[in-house]
Design an enzyme around this catalytic site. Structure first.
Site, mmCIF file in Angstrom:
data_model
loop_
_atom_site.group_PDB
_atom_site.id
_atom_site.type_symbol
_atom_site.label_atom_id
_atom_site.label_comp_id
_atom_site.label_asym_id
_atom_site.label_seq_id
_atom_site.Cartn_x
_atom_site.Cartn_y
_atom_site.Cartn_z
ATOM 1 N N ASP A 57 -1.540 -0.710 5.748
ATOM 2 C CA ASP A 57 -1.805 -0.151 7.073
ATOM 3 C C ASP A 57 -3.288 0.051 7.345
ATOM 4 O O ASP A 57 -3.649 0.478 8.448
ATOM 5 C CB ASP A 57 -1.072 1.190 7.244
ATOM 6 C CG ASP A 57 -1.782 2.329 6.529
ATOM 7 O OD1 ASP A 57 -2.072 3.358 7.164
ATOM 8 O OD2 ASP A 57 -2.068 2.190 5.318
ATOM 9 N N ASP A 75 -0.202 5.160 0.900
ATOM 10 C CA ASP A 75 -0.465 6.126 1.971
ATOM 11 C C ASP A 75 -0.463 5.453 3.332
ATOM 12 O O ASP A 75 -1.255 4.539 3.586
ATOM 13 C CB ASP A 75 -1.816 6.820 1.742
ATOM 14 C CG ASP A 75 -1.799 7.707 0.513
ATOM 15 O OD1 ASP A 75 -0.946 8.606 0.453
ATOM 16 O OD2 ASP A 75 -2.629 7.499 -0.387
ATOM 17 N N ASP A 133 0.865 -1.178 0.000
ATOM 18 C CA ASP A 133 0.000 0.000 0.000
ATOM 19 C C ASP A 133 0.908 1.236 0.000
ATOM 20 O O ASP A 133 2.098 1.140 0.319
ATOM 21 C CB ASP A 133 -0.887 -0.032 1.243
ATOM 22 C CG ASP A 133 -1.719 1.221 1.404
ATOM 23 O OD1 ASP A 133 -2.402 1.610 0.446
ATOM 24 O OD2 ASP A 133 -1.664 1.813 2.492
#
Length: 209
Positions: free
Chosen positions: A164, A10, A8
């Site tokens: 996250d 961001d 991922d």
């Protein structure tokens, strides 16, 4: 054959989640609405922008203008230029993980590229960048990770997802991939088989490099 690492962006590679939500705080302030950036980070990490805006519109009983997203993107871009940094320890992790790497993000491609360039991470991924806006699939739909795996030439069982956000973790698990939850906020995770960790420096040992 090596594993393929699907990151991922961001909040996983670049410390951008807070800045993105500061952008929302500034935009909603124009409507006389005060939001909290920290709360937004916890609540909407990894979400499709249109979906979270729809929820906020409903909650605050407003209708956002047609230019809202464009103005929001401009604010976030400026915040990135001035304040964006890589996630602590992520460069050492990328150096140590042996195998092809890709970015799989719910953000638009120009935002992915800007973030990676600003943080000095572009060299680790090359053209292996997959945006929900181009694929037409948003997390938690596992299709975004399955698409990336296919394009990278790897079966799902040879892919490792690092994300996250709960929606991204769900997508990775449902794609049949070993999934590592960069769990900075020590949240509960009900997806079976997920490996949770709080410091990026822990990742190489966890994946067995």
């Amino acid at each position: 054959m090596s594993n393929c690492f699907l990151f991922d962006n961001d909040g996983t590679l670049v410390d951008s989640e807070y800045l993105c939500n500061v952008g929302l705080v500034l935009m909603f302030r124009r409507h006389g609405i005060e939001l909290g950036a920290d709360e937004l980070v916890i609540r909407f990490r990894g979400w499709k922008l249109a979906s979270l805006l729809s929820i906020l519109e409903e909650e605050h009983e407003i209708k956002l203008s047609a230019n809202f997203v464009k103005d929001y993107r401009k604010i976030v871009s400026e915040l990135f230029d001035n304040e964006l940094k890589p996630v602590e320890g992520v460069i050492d992790v990328l150096e140590s993980l042996k195998g092809p790497k890709a970015v799989v993000s719910s953000g638009p491609m120009h935002k992915i590229k800007q973030a990676l360039d600003l943080c000095g991470l572009s060299k680790y991924f090359g053209d292996n960048l997959f945006s929900s806006y181009e694929v037409g699939i948003w997390k938690p739909d596992p299709g975004i990770y399955l698409h990336a795996a296919k394009e990278m030439g790897y079966s799902p069982d040879r892919c490792i997802v690092i994300d996250d956000g709960p929606v991204g973790v769900k997508a990775g698990c449902e794609a049949g991939m070993k999934t590592y939850f960069f769990n900075r906020f020590n949240e509960e995770c009900d997806s079976a088989g997920v490996v949770s960790f709080r410091r990026m420096a822990e990742l190489p040992e966890l994946v067995g490099t």
